[in-house]
Structures are given as C-alpha cells and as structure tokens.
Design an enzyme around this catalytic site. Structure first.
Site, PDB file in Angstrom:
ATOM      1  N   GLY A 196       0.841  -1.205   0.000  1.00 15.92           N
ATOM      2  CA  GLY A 196       0.000   0.000   0.000  1.00 15.92           C
ATOM      3  C   GLY A 196       0.870   1.246   0.000  1.00 15.92           C
ATOM      4  O   GLY A 196       1.511   1.567   0.996  1.00 15.92           O
ATOM      5  N   GLY A 198      -0.005   4.450  -0.310  1.00 20.16           N
ATOM      6  CA  GLY A 198      -0.931   5.574  -0.245  1.00 20.16           C
ATOM      7  C   GLY A 198      -0.447   6.687   0.672  1.00 20.16           C
ATOM      8  O   GLY A 198       0.746   6.837   0.913  1.00 20.16           O
ATOM      9  N   VAL A 222      -0.734   6.927   3.777  1.00 16.64           N
ATOM     10  CA  VAL A 222      -0.139   6.429   5.019  1.00 16.64           C
ATOM     11  C   VAL A 222       1.156   5.666   4.717  1.00 16.64           C
ATOM     12  O   VAL A 222       2.221   5.986   5.247  1.00 16.64           O
ATOM     13  CB  VAL A 222      -1.149   5.535   5.781  1.00 16.64           C
ATOM     14  CG1 VAL A 222      -0.483   4.848   6.960  1.00 16.64           C
ATOM     15  CG2 VAL A 222      -2.323   6.377   6.272  1.00 16.64           C
ATOM     16  N   LEU A 270      -9.244   3.549  16.736  1.00 17.80           N
ATOM     17  CA  LEU A 270     -10.592   3.987  16.381  1.00 17.80           C
ATOM     18  C   LEU A 270     -11.078   5.055  17.354  1.00 17.80           C
ATOM     19  O   LEU A 270     -11.665   6.064  16.967  1.00 17.80           O
ATOM     20  CB  LEU A 270     -11.570   2.803  16.411  1.00 17.80           C
ATOM     21  CG  LEU A 270     -11.435   1.716  15.355  1.00 17.80           C
ATOM     22  CD1 LEU A 270     -12.514   0.656  15.551  1.00 17.80           C
ATOM     23  CD2 LEU A 270     -11.561   2.303  13.954  1.00 17.80           C
ATOM     24  N   LEU A 281     -11.398  12.817  18.463  1.00 17.76           N
ATOM     25  CA  LEU A 281     -11.025  14.046  17.751  1.00 17.76           C
ATOM     26  C   LEU A 281     -12.223  14.571  16.953  1.00 17.76           C
ATOM     27  O   LEU A 281     -12.543  15.765  16.996  1.00 17.76           O
ATOM     28  CB  LEU A 281      -9.845  13.778  16.811  1.00 17.76           C
ATOM     29  CG  LEU A 281      -8.500  13.501  17.496  1.00 17.76           C
ATOM     30  CD1 LEU A 281      -7.472  12.989  16.496  1.00 17.76           C
ATOM     31  CD2 LEU A 281      -7.976  14.763  18.188  1.00 17.76           C
ATOM     32  N   CYS A 337     -10.475   9.249   7.288  1.00 14.58           N
ATOM     33  CA  CYS A 337     -10.551   8.421   8.501  1.00 14.58           C
ATOM     34  C   CYS A 337     -11.735   8.673   9.433  1.00 14.58           C
ATOM     35  O   CYS A 337     -12.368   7.725   9.879  1.00 14.58           O
ATOM     36  CB  CYS A 337      -9.267   8.594   9.299  1.00 14.58           C
ATOM     37  SG  CYS A 337      -7.888   7.763   8.494  1.00 14.58           S
TER      38      CYS A 337
HETATM   39  C1  UDX Z   1      -5.399   3.628   4.135  1.00 10.58           C
HETATM   40  C2  UDX Z   1      -6.691   3.469   4.944  1.00 10.58           C
HETATM   41  O1  UDX Z   1      -7.683   4.259   4.333  1.00 10.58           O
HETATM   42  C3  UDX Z   1      -6.538   3.865   6.374  1.00 10.58           C
HETATM   43  O2  UDX Z   1      -7.646   3.479   7.107  1.00 10.58           O
HETATM   44  C4  UDX Z   1      -5.393   3.178   6.948  1.00 10.58           C
HETATM   45  O3  UDX Z   1      -5.148   3.669   8.236  1.00 10.58           O
HETATM   46  C5  UDX Z   1      -4.166   3.257   6.086  1.00 10.58           C
HETATM   47  O4  UDX Z   1      -4.420   2.897   4.756  1.00 10.58           O
HETATM   48  P1  UDX Z   1      -4.333   5.650   2.862  1.00 10.58           P
HETATM   49  O5  UDX Z   1      -2.895   5.325   2.817  1.00 10.58           O
HETATM   50  O6  UDX Z   1      -4.703   7.086   3.004  1.00 10.58           O
HETATM   51  O7  UDX Z   1      -5.056   4.986   4.091  1.00 10.58           O
HETATM   52  O8  UDX Z   1      -5.095   4.932   1.650  1.00 10.58           O
HETATM   53  P2  UDX Z   1      -4.788   5.045   0.103  1.00 10.58           P
HETATM   54  O9  UDX Z   1      -4.111   6.336  -0.195  1.00 10.58           O
HETATM   55  O10 UDX Z   1      -6.043   4.673  -0.586  1.00 10.58           O
HETATM   56  O11 UDX Z   1      -3.687   3.908  -0.138  1.00 10.58           O
HETATM   57  C6  UDX Z   1      -3.912   2.544  -0.104  1.00 10.58           C
HETATM   58  C7  UDX Z   1      -3.114   1.903  -1.238  1.00 10.58           C
HETATM   59  O12 UDX Z   1      -3.186   0.471  -1.111  1.00 10.58           O
HETATM   60  C8  UDX Z   1      -3.596   2.240  -2.652  1.00 10.58           C
HETATM   61  O13 UDX Z   1      -2.543   2.827  -3.386  1.00 10.58           O
HETATM   62  C9  UDX Z   1      -4.001   0.872  -3.242  1.00 10.58           C
HETATM   63  O14 UDX Z   1      -3.705   0.752  -4.626  1.00 10.58           O
HETATM   64  C10 UDX Z   1      -3.156  -0.077  -2.419  1.00 10.58           C
HETATM   65  N1  UDX Z   1      -3.637  -1.474  -2.398  1.00 10.58           N
HETATM   66  C11 UDX Z   1      -4.925  -1.766  -2.081  1.00 10.58           C
HETATM   67  C12 UDX Z   1      -2.752  -2.509  -2.685  1.00 10.58           C
HETATM   68  O15 UDX Z   1      -1.594  -2.270  -3.011  1.00 10.58           O
HETATM   69  N2  UDX Z   1      -3.187  -3.816  -2.610  1.00 10.58           N
HETATM   70  C13 UDX Z   1      -4.462  -4.127  -2.295  1.00 10.58           C
HETATM   71  O16 UDX Z   1      -4.806  -5.319  -2.254  1.00 10.58           O
HETATM   72  C14 UDX Z   1      -5.352  -3.061  -2.026  1.00 10.58           C
HETATM   73  C1  UDX Z   2      -6.797  12.364  11.336  1.00  9.80           C
HETATM   74  C2  UDX Z   2      -6.125  12.250  12.718  1.00  9.80           C
HETATM   75  O1  UDX Z   2      -5.804  13.565  13.196  1.00  9.80           O
HETATM   76  C3  UDX Z   2      -4.887  11.383  12.639  1.00  9.80           C
HETATM   77  O2  UDX Z   2      -4.338  11.180  13.936  1.00  9.80           O
HETATM   78  C4  UDX Z   2      -5.269  10.037  12.035  1.00  9.80           C
HETATM   79  O3  UDX Z   2      -4.139   9.209  11.903  1.00  9.80           O
HETATM   80  C5  UDX Z   2      -5.945  10.216  10.685  1.00  9.80           C
HETATM   81  O4  UDX Z   2      -7.075  11.061  10.819  1.00  9.80           O
HETATM   82  P1  UDX Z   2      -6.394  13.820   9.156  1.00  9.80           P
HETATM   83  O5  UDX Z   2      -7.755  13.352   8.756  1.00  9.80           O
HETATM   84  O6  UDX Z   2      -5.282  13.683   8.185  1.00  9.80           O
HETATM   85  O7  UDX Z   2      -5.913  13.068  10.489  1.00  9.80           O
HETATM   86  O8  UDX Z   2      -6.470  15.388   9.536  1.00  9.80           O
HETATM   87  P2  UDX Z   2      -6.960  16.216  10.821  1.00  9.80           P
HETATM   88  O9  UDX Z   2      -5.966  17.283  11.034  1.00  9.80           O
HETATM   89  O10 UDX Z   2      -7.259  15.360  11.973  1.00  9.80           O
HETATM   90  O11 UDX Z   2      -8.277  16.922  10.285  1.00  9.80           O
HETATM   91  C6  UDX Z   2      -9.465  16.202  10.003  1.00  9.80           C
HETATM   92  C7  UDX Z   2     -10.577  17.155   9.648  1.00  9.80           C
HETATM   93  O12 UDX Z   2     -10.993  17.876  10.794  1.00  9.80           O
HETATM   94  C8  UDX Z   2     -10.213  18.206   8.597  1.00  9.80           C
HETATM   95  O13 UDX Z   2     -11.276  18.350   7.687  1.00  9.80           O
HETATM   96  C9  UDX Z   2     -10.012  19.459   9.409  1.00  9.80           C
HETATM   97  O14 UDX Z   2     -10.228  20.643   8.683  1.00  9.80           O
HETATM   98  C10 UDX Z   2     -11.032  19.268  10.505  1.00  9.80           C
HETATM   99  N1  UDX Z   2     -10.742  20.026  11.733  1.00  9.80           N
HETATM  100  C11 UDX Z   2      -9.626  19.760  12.456  1.00  9.80           C
HETATM  101  C12 UDX Z   2     -11.635  21.020  12.154  1.00  9.80           C
HETATM  102  O15 UDX Z   2     -12.664  21.267  11.506  1.00  9.80           O
HETATM  103  N2  UDX Z   2     -11.356  21.694  13.316  1.00  9.80           N
HETATM  104  C13 UDX Z   2     -10.250  21.447  14.074  1.00  9.80           C
HETATM  105  O16 UDX Z   2     -10.075  22.102  15.120  1.00  9.80           O
HETATM  106  C14 UDX Z   2      -9.351  20.451  13.624  1.00  9.80           C
END
Ligand code: UDX
Ligand code: UDX
Length: 475
Positions: free
Chosen positions: A10, A12, A14, A225, A231, A280
């Site tokens: 993956g 992505g 993360v 979770l 948050l 998330c």
């Molecule tokens: C994802 C999840 O959404 C999140 O809940 C988790 O914490 C971390 O992984 P993210 O990295 O943001 O987060 O997802 P994404 O950017 O969609 O990347 C996942 C990647 O996995 C994609 O590039 C997809 O092509 C790849 N993938 C998926 C594989 O390589 N093999 C698979 O079987 C399925």
């Molecule tokens: C979140 C968690 O923070 C991170 O720990 C986890 O691993 C993945 O999910 P992320 O979604 O990347 O991270 O961004 P975050 O900064 O948490 O913001 C999430 C959303 O909340 C955004 O749309 C942001 O604009 C909103 N937000 C955040 C508010 O509206 N008000 C705030 O005070 C903070």
C-alpha cells in the site's frame, strides 16, 4: 530478531510517508513499498519530485535522499513479500457499500487479500504489522489466515512462521512528516514480546522509548478507532456551538479560547469550520457504530452516530445559509469556492466538506469557480460526479460558466471577477493575504464573503464594502 528488509503493501497517504521516514531514520534497513496500482508507483518513481502522488510538506526532500538507496517503490508484490522480515499492511479499508453492515462496516477485502498473499509468498519468520485502521479483532482474521498456512499439512515442508502486530498510524495529512518524526506516541499491540520489541527497536532509532506504548492487540486496534472518534467528536461539539453563537451574539473563537484554556479540555481541535473531512474520521466512527450494534449496544451506537450526523448537518447548514443570503436563488450567480481539499497542505479531497457544499450549490443552479492550490480539476470532476451535457474539458475552456456548472481557476485574484459571493472552505495560507479593496472592485454588488474557516480579518473585509458571514459569529 534483527530486521533487515521491510515490505509495505500500500503506497498511499499512510504507507508512502511512513516508509519514507523509516528509511530515512534507519539507513541499515532496506524498505520496499509495493502497490497494485502501477500508475501510483510510477508517480512515486517520477524523476520530477513535484509529481509524487502524495503532497506533504517535507516529503519530497526525504524521497530525494532515500529513493533508490534504501527505499524502493515497485509493483513486485510477490518478490518483495518473499524477501521481507517484516511486512506492513497499509491498504485502504473503505466503508462497505453493500451487504451486511453496508454504510458502516469496513470492507476488509483488501486486508484479507494481503494476508493471503503474505501467507503464500512469505518465507522464514515474518512479522506482519497492521498499519491500516481496522475494526477491533481484525488481527484475529489475519492470524487465522497466516496460521492456516503455518499448520497446513501440504505445507509441512515449509518453514513459515508469523507474528501479527497492530501498529496504528496517528499521522495527520499536511503534517504527516512532522507527526512521524516527533510523534506524541507510537502504539504497538501484540501478544509476543519479542515481536513487539523488534518493532519497538526500529522506532527507537528516533523515538524516545517512553513514547512507545506496548498493549495487547485489541487495545491497540480499539485505541486507534477511539482516538479518531474523540477528535471528530470535539469538532462536532464545537460546530454545534457555532450555530448557537450565530443565534445569540456569542463568538465561537472567543468561546473556543475560553474553554480551551481549561487544561482539562485543552486548546487543540476546537476550530469550528465546515465540518470534518478526510479518509478516517467518518469511516472510523461508523466502524464503532457498527461494532456497537453488533455487540448489542444500541445506545453507544447512536451516541457515536450523532457525531457524523452533526457533521453532515453543519455542511448543509452552510449551503442553506448561502442560498438564503443570496435572496433565495443561485440561478445566474457566480460563486467562488476557495479551497477544495479537506484541509490545508494536502491534495487529498476524500470526504472534503467542499464536495457536499459544492453539490448543494450546483443543485441550486449556481455557477462555481473553484480555486485550490493543490487539487487538480480531474479530481474535482471525479468528486462532484459531474454529469454535464457538455463534456468536462470543453466546459473548462469556457469563460462563461453555465448555470449549475463549474470551472477550475488557478489565478486567485481572477477568480473573484464578476462573482456574487466567495466561500472559504479550506484554510490555505494564501487566503490570508487577500487585498479586499481589489476584491470589492472585481465582484458584482451586493457581494458576499462566506468565511467557514475563520481565515479573514472581518474588519478589513467589511471596511472594503463587502458583506461578511463568518462561522460562529453572532454579530
Ligand atoms: C489507508 C486506509 O484508508 C486507512 O484506514 C489506513 O489507516 C491506512 O491505509 P491511505 O494510505 O490514506 O489509508 O489509503 P490510500 O491512499 O487509498 O492507499 C492505499 C493503497 O493500497 C492504494 O494505493 C491501493 O492501490 C493499495 N492497495 C490496495 C494494494 O496495493 N493492494 C491491495 O490489495 C489493495
Ligand atoms: C486524522 C487524525 O488527526 C490522525 O491522527 C489520524 O491518523 C488520521 O485522521 P487527518 O484526517 O489527516 O488526520 O487530519 P486532521 O488534522 O485530523 O483533520 C481532520 C478534519 O478535521 C479536517 O477536515 C479538518 O479541517 C477538521 N478540523 C480539524 C476542524 O474542523 N477543526 C479542528 O479544530 C481540527
């Protein structure tokens, strides 16, 4: 156990940044990031660092240092699995669209597929690490698949053994590199001490040991979770109060500051806005809702579900008030959308509040001019699932936007031309220094500024002659 080779499945938002930081901090470890998506891997390997598939401040510098040294991106999944001592599973786990738990439960098909691949191709002893956020007890599913392979009589000649760990990611997009380099904590859940310490040793290369928390598998999965649910809950809480502020004359920024000064509450995550987005929060809360229902806890389920409902309500509340202030109709009106990403410093639009708000406004017949420094028009088109009689590219080249249609504008200053209103939805820093006198000259009168991110200076906007609505501003 000494880890020499890591494979991350993956590439992505993360997997990519996390592995980049591990490679940078542990030069003696070789890190392979693999993905089924060829295009994504090509982008990670692009010589032009501006073309990386993920935009994160500080990421391209690390990629420049480590790529093709101890950090490699490829689609050779089988080969890299077979050579790895440790495998991170970092694939996406979207909400199920159909079947049992549709709309709430996570679809684990990718995680299961990865576990099966690992079971098939791994060799020797392998530590499998869950990086993806998963429902509680998913590690059990992975273990079962891997164990099956360990004990299978047909495989009795193979020497495969596995440990499974949960090591959830707490990085936030836009500050991912910083969060990875100086985390508040690293969480490792597992039931084998040696495996836990082997992973802890990798993090100890740059994280103080006291910040590395060791728990059992299920606590680690549930803590991730819960962390996101707490948050998100803070954001829905403060957003609910923003609506009361607007009715009573209170100011949400003052209220946030006053309550955040109580050290028991703390000042972070109290910014009221257009609602939370990102891949998330919603997914993880819905996971808790599903788990609660599954375990016969309907009160717990409805408590958490209300956090998501409030978030949807906040988005539609903003669209409705825009329509109301613009005399109840958006027909023949040009509205500028400032920011499409779900937060600043990312090109990610997943669950962005801008999607629902733009859809509402288009539905009302508005002509939208969308500006965002990092999100491309193809992504916007995908998110708005736009079905136009004109083809999308044709529309982008037009200067006159049709009713209920949109264009992307790259020049911030030009986007205000002849507009009736501008709506701030993402807190990009370039939006902080707008010349309001200039904007006033460009817009059609009466002109409205809707600031859902508290990014404007209200005095400056109003002094320029513009009407201003600010989130949670009762004045
Ligand atoms: C994802 C999840 O959404 C999140 O809940 C988790 O914490 C971390 O992984 P993210 O990295 O943001 O987060 O997802 P994404 O950017 O969609 O990347 C996942 C990647 O996995 C994609 O590039 C997809 O092509 C790849 N993938 C998926 C594989 O390589 N093999 C698979 O079987 C399925
Ligand atoms: C979140 C968690 O923070 C991170 O720990 C986890 O691993 C993945 O999910 P992320 O979604 O990347 O991270 O961004 P975050 O900064 O948490 O913001 C999430 C959303 O909340 C955004 O749309 C942001 O604009 C909103 N937000 C955040 C508010 O509206 N008000 C705030 O005070 C903070």
């Amino acid at each position: 156990m000494q880890i020499k080779k890591i494979c991350c499945i993956g590439a992505g938002y993360v997997g990519g940044p996390t592995m980049a930081v591990i490679a940078d901090k542990c030069p003696s470890i070789h890190v392979d990031v693999v993905d089924i998506n060829k295009k994504r891997i090509q982008k990670w390997n692009s010589p032009n660092l501006e073309e990386l598939p993920v935009y994160e401040p500080g990421l391209k510098e690390i990629i420049k240092r480590c790529r093709n040294k101890n950090l490699k991106f490829s689609t050779s999944i089988k080969e890299k699995i077979s050579k790895a001592d440790m495998i991170f599973i970092s694939v996406n786990t979207p909400t199920k669209k159909k079947g049992f738990g549709a709309g709430k439960a996570s679809d684990l098909k990718w995680v299961e597929a990865c576990a099966r691949q690992v079971a098939l191709y791994a060799s020797g002893h392998t530590i499998v690490v869950e990086k993806s956020t998963l429902p509680v007890r998913t590690a059990g599913v992975i273990k079962e698949i891997l164990n099956e392979c360990e004990v299978s009589p047909r495989k009795s000649h193979s020497n495969k053994t596995f440990d499974v760990l949960s090591n959830p990611e707490f990085l936030a997009e836009g500050s991912a590199i910083n969060d990875l380099i100086t985390p508040d904590r690293v969480l490792i859940g597992g039931d084998t001490q040696i495996a836990i310490e082997t992973l802890a040793k990798i993090y100890q290369n740059w994280v103080p040991n006291e910040k590395i928390l060791r728990t059992n598998l299920w606590s680690s999965e549930l803590a991730k979770l819960t962390s996101n649910a707490f948050l998100a809950q803070r954001i829905s809480s403060i957003n609910s109060i923003s609506a009361i502020c607007e009715q009573t004359g209170a100011d949400i920024r003052e209220v946030s500051k006053a309550i955040g000064s109580d050290s028991r509450i703390g000042s972070k995550f109290l910014n009221s806005g257009p609602g939370f987005g990102g891949s998330c929060f919603k997914k993880d809360i819905l996971n808790i809702v599903y788990l609660s229902e599954y375990f016969g806890l309907p009160e717990v389920a409805s408590f958490w579900e209300s956090v998501v409902q409030l978030n949807n309500w906040q988005q539609h509340r903003i669209s409705k008030l825009i329509v109301r202030k613009l005399f109840g109709t958006l027909s023949n009106k040009k509205i500028v959308i400032l920011g499409f990403a779900f937060k600043a410093n990312t090109n990610d639009t997943r669950e962005s509040p801008a999607i629902n708000i733009c859809k509402d406004l288009l539905e009302e017949g508005a002509s939208l001019v969308i500006h965002d420094p990092k999100v491309c028009s193809e992504q916007i088109n995908f998110d708005l699932k736009f079905e136009s009689t004109n083809n999308f590219e044709e529309q982008q080249n037009k200067t006159l936007i049709e009713e209920g249609n949109w264009i992307k504008e790259n020049d911030l200053s030009d986007s205000f031309k002849d507009a009736d209103a501008a709506v701030f939805l993402t807190e990009w820093s370039e939006y902080k220094n707008i010349n309001w006198d200039d904007v006033y000259e460009k817009m059609r009168k009466p002109s409205w500024i809707f600031d859902a991110r508290s990014i404007t200076n209200p005095m400056e906007v109003r002094n320029a002659g513009l009407n201003l609505w600010r989130i949670g501003d009762g004045l």
